[in-house]
Design an enzyme around this catalytic site. Sequence first.
Site, PDB file in Angstrom:
ATOM      1  N   SER A 257       0.868  -1.183   0.000  1.00  0.00           N
ATOM      2  CA  SER A 257       0.000   0.000   0.000  1.00  0.00           C
ATOM      3  C   SER A 257       0.899   1.225   0.000  1.00  0.00           C
ATOM      4  O   SER A 257       1.074   1.881   1.028  1.00  0.00           O
ATOM      5  CB  SER A 257      -0.879   0.014   1.258  1.00  0.00           C
TER       6      SER A 257
ATOM      7  N   HIS B 184      10.095  -0.664 -13.794  1.00  0.00           N
ATOM      8  CA  HIS B 184      10.944  -0.832 -12.607  1.00  0.00           C
ATOM      9  C   HIS B 184      12.290  -0.137 -12.770  1.00  0.00           C
ATOM     10  O   HIS B 184      13.247  -0.491 -12.085  1.00  0.00           O
ATOM     11  CB  HIS B 184      11.212  -2.324 -12.339  1.00  0.00           C
TER      12      HIS B 184
END
Length: 823
Positions: free
Chosen positions: A531, A599
Amino acid sequence: MPKSVVIDPKQVRQKGEISFRPIPLNQYDRTVEQELDRFSKEDLVRIHRDMAILRWFETVLNEVKLRGNYKGIEYTHRGPAHLSIGQESAAVGQAFHLGVDDHIYGSHRSHSEILAKGLSAIQKLDDTALMDIMKNYFDGECLRVVESDAHDSVKDLAVDYLIYGVLAEIFGREAGVNKGMGGSMHAFFPPFGIYPNNAVVGGSGDIAVGAALYKKINKAPGIVVCNIGDASSACGPVWEGICLATMDQYKRLWENEYRGGLPLIFNFVNNFYGMGGQPAGETMGFGILARLGAGINPEQMYAERVDGFNPLAVIDAISRKRNILERGDGPVLLDVVTYRYTGHSPSDAMSYRTREELEAWQQIDPIKTYPAELVKANVATQAEIDELNARTEELVFKAYTKAVDLKISPRADLKKKYCLLENTMYSNEKIESMDPKRTAETLISKQQNPRVQMLAKRSRSAFDENGKRLPNSRCIGIRDALFEAILDRFYVDPTLVAYGEENRDWGGAFGVYRGLTEALPYHRLFNSPISEGAIVGSAVGYALEGGRALVELMYCDFLGRAGDEVFNQLSKWQSLSGGLLKMPVVVRVSVGSKYGAQHSQDWTSITAHIPGLKVAFPATPYDAKGLLYAALVGTDPVIFFESQRIYDQPEEFVPGGVPVGYYEVPFGEPALRKEGNDVTILTIGATLYRAMSGVRQMEEKYGLSCEVIDARSIVPFNYTMVIESIKKTHKILLTSDACERGSFLHTMASKITQFAFDELDAPPVVVGSRNWITPADEVEDAFFPYPSDVLDAVHEHLQPLPGYTPQRDCSNGDLIRRSAEGI
Ligand SMILES: Cc1ncc(C[n+]2csc(CCOP(=O)(O)OP(=O)(O)O)c2C)c(N)n1
Ligand SMILES: [Mg+2]
C-alpha cells in the site's frame, strides 16, 4: 513473513465457511428523559447551543456566497465553502466526549466538525489552559482581535476566539487559525485536537492511520477519529489506510505492551451523496455503508450504522467505540447517517435530488427536533431555547464583522521578501530526537549488532593503504553506509520508526535494513501491506503528531501509487499550517535498473517539481550516509533517491572513505568530484560513474580536461560552485537518468544560462535518458546516458573532439525532429 506465522496446509485446505455477525443499524433508542441519568441538563442544552453555533456559522457563509452580503455587511468570498448545514448533530455528537488528546482528521466539508470539536475542547479545558493556548498560538494574533470585547468568562472568550479564528481562516486572513494559508477546506487547530482537513477527499484515510500509529507506538494518550465522506469510501487512501490499520501483526506479533489494535475510528459521515452521485444505489455496491467493515477482519471492525440526526445516538456510539479502542480491539468503523440541506457548494443547483426528499429530511431537522425534545423533557423552556438561538446568531455575526474587515483582519503580505510562505515551505530545523525525554527502545547494543560487527572488518574506502583498488565485497558500500546512519538514529530518536514492504525479516527490499531486525522491536520496524499510498500517507500522520518516520518505496516507479501522499500531503502541511507543524519524514525511493519499463525509471524531476519537498540523490557512500543523517535530524520531508546500480559502490572520492561516526552532508551543496579546465559536467545520482568514464576517455584520447560536479541534492540547490566552474570552463553538460523531456536538468540548464550567460561559450547541454519506455536490460545502453552519449554531446555541442566519430545523432536537427514527434 515472520517464521512464527506458519501456514499449515491441513488447516488452510479444510472445508468450511465464513460466517458473519449481524451489523447493527440504528439501534439507539433512548429518550432525552432516559438520558438524564447520563447527562446534566446543562450538557443537554449545550449540545443544542453547539449545533446552533454551527448552523449560524454556515448560514452566514451561505448567505455571503449566495448574496455577497450578510445583514447589510457586504463581502465577496471567492474561495470555497462546502457547507454541512443539516449535519450539525453528527458533528456535535462526535465531539461531545472527545478530549483535546483525541484528534480528528477530516475532509473538505469540515467546518462543523472543527467548530464542534473546538467547542467541546473549550468546555473541557480550564481557564489557564485556554488562556495559554490563545496567548501562545501564533503569538496571540487571533486573541488580539477578539479580546477587546467584553466577555463574562474565559470560556466565552474562547468561543469567540474559535468562531473568529475559523472564519478568518476561511476568508484568508493572517489572524486565522492557519494564518489564512489553508482556507475553508484545510482549516485546523491542533491545540484543540483538530488536525488537518483534506481537500483531496479521502486523503485523511491513511494520514489518520499514521496518527493512530503514533499514539500506539509512543503510548500517547487519546484516540484518532478519521472523518470521511460516504462517497470517499471508494478512495484508494481510504482502502489502503484501512488495510494498514487492521494488520494482524498488531494483535499477534507486536510485543506484549504494544500488542493490540490501533486507537482509530473510521467515521464515515454518510450524507448519501458525493457531489451529486449517490454511493448507495448508484456508484457503490455496498447498499449500506456499514457493510464495509465485514470483509476487513474477523471483528468486522465492529461496524455499525448510527442515526446521525440524533446527537445523543452519536454520543452513545462514540463512547461505546472508544471502549473498544481502549481495550486494544480497534480500529472500528462507523456509518453515521446524516443529510446536507445545502448543495455540495452554494452554487450547486441540486439537480440530483427531489424536493420531496429534501423536505422529508428538513421535517426532522435536528436543530428543531432536538430542542423540542429538551422542552418536552423539561430540560429547557422554549424561551430559553429562543434566547440561546438569538445569542448564538449574535456571536457569529460579531465574528463576521471582524473577519471581513481588512483593517481588523489583514491578509498576509506574500509579496515581500521572506514572506510567510517563503519562511514556512520548510521548517529547516535540526532536532535529533523528537522526544528527548524518552530513551529509544532497542533490543541489543549497536556493538552487538551482527552487521555492525561484519562491517567493522570492511575497508571504509575503495582503496587500501597503498592506494590499490579493493574489490567491492571488501568495502563499505552505499547500502552499508545507509544502514549505519539509520541504525545510529534508532538509538537516538525514540519516535523513529521504519516501515514499508518487506522491511523487517527480508531486510528492506535491497538489503539496506539487514541487521535492523535484530536491533529493533516490532513496533519500530515492521512490514506494511503493499500500500504505497498508505505507507507515505501514514508517515505524514505520524509526523503531524510529533514523530519521525522513515519509509521505503521499493521502486521509484511505484511513486505513482503514492502520488497524492507525496505531492499533496507530505509536501504541503508545513506551509498549510502557517509553519506550525513539522514534517520529519524521509521517503527512501530506490531507482531500479535491469527490470524494464515499470521498474527502472528515475523520477527525481517529478518530485523536484513539487514545492515543499527536499530531494536528494547521493552517488557515493560518504554522501549517502551524510545526507541521510542530515535528513534524519531535519524536520522537513525528504525524498531520498538511491540507485540500485550502485548499492555496492565503495567510497572512491573522499580520502579516508566513510567516517564511522556521525557527520552531515548539507542539503543543497554539490560536490566537486574532479577538477578540470575545458568542460564542466554536472551529474545527478548514478550517472556520476558513467560520466566519469566518459571524462576519462575524453582526457586520455582527446586531451580534454573536464571538471565534474555531483549535484548530490537537487532541492535545495546552490548554483555557486557550478557558476564558479563555468567561469573557468565556459561550457557545461548536465546528465541524469531521468528522461530528457521535462527533466530537472533543463531547469538547471536554464538557470545556469541566466546566471552565467556572459561566461558561456555555448548553451548548456542536457544528456538525459531517451523519451521512451525503459527497454530490457540487454539493450538499456540505447536508453540511459552512457559514456558514449556524453562524448557525442560534447563533440556535437561544446567542443569538437578531433577524430571522434559520434555513435548516434544528437544534433539540434535531430533533437527538433524527435521533439516534433514527441519522442
Ligand atoms: C480525490 C478527489 N476527487 C474528487 C474531488 C472533488 N470532490 C469534492 S467533494 C466530492 C464529493 C465527496 O463526497 P463525500 O465523500 O460523500 O463527502 P461529502 O461532500 O458528501 O461530505 C468530490 C467528488 C476531490 N476533492 N478530491
Ligand atoms: Mg457524502
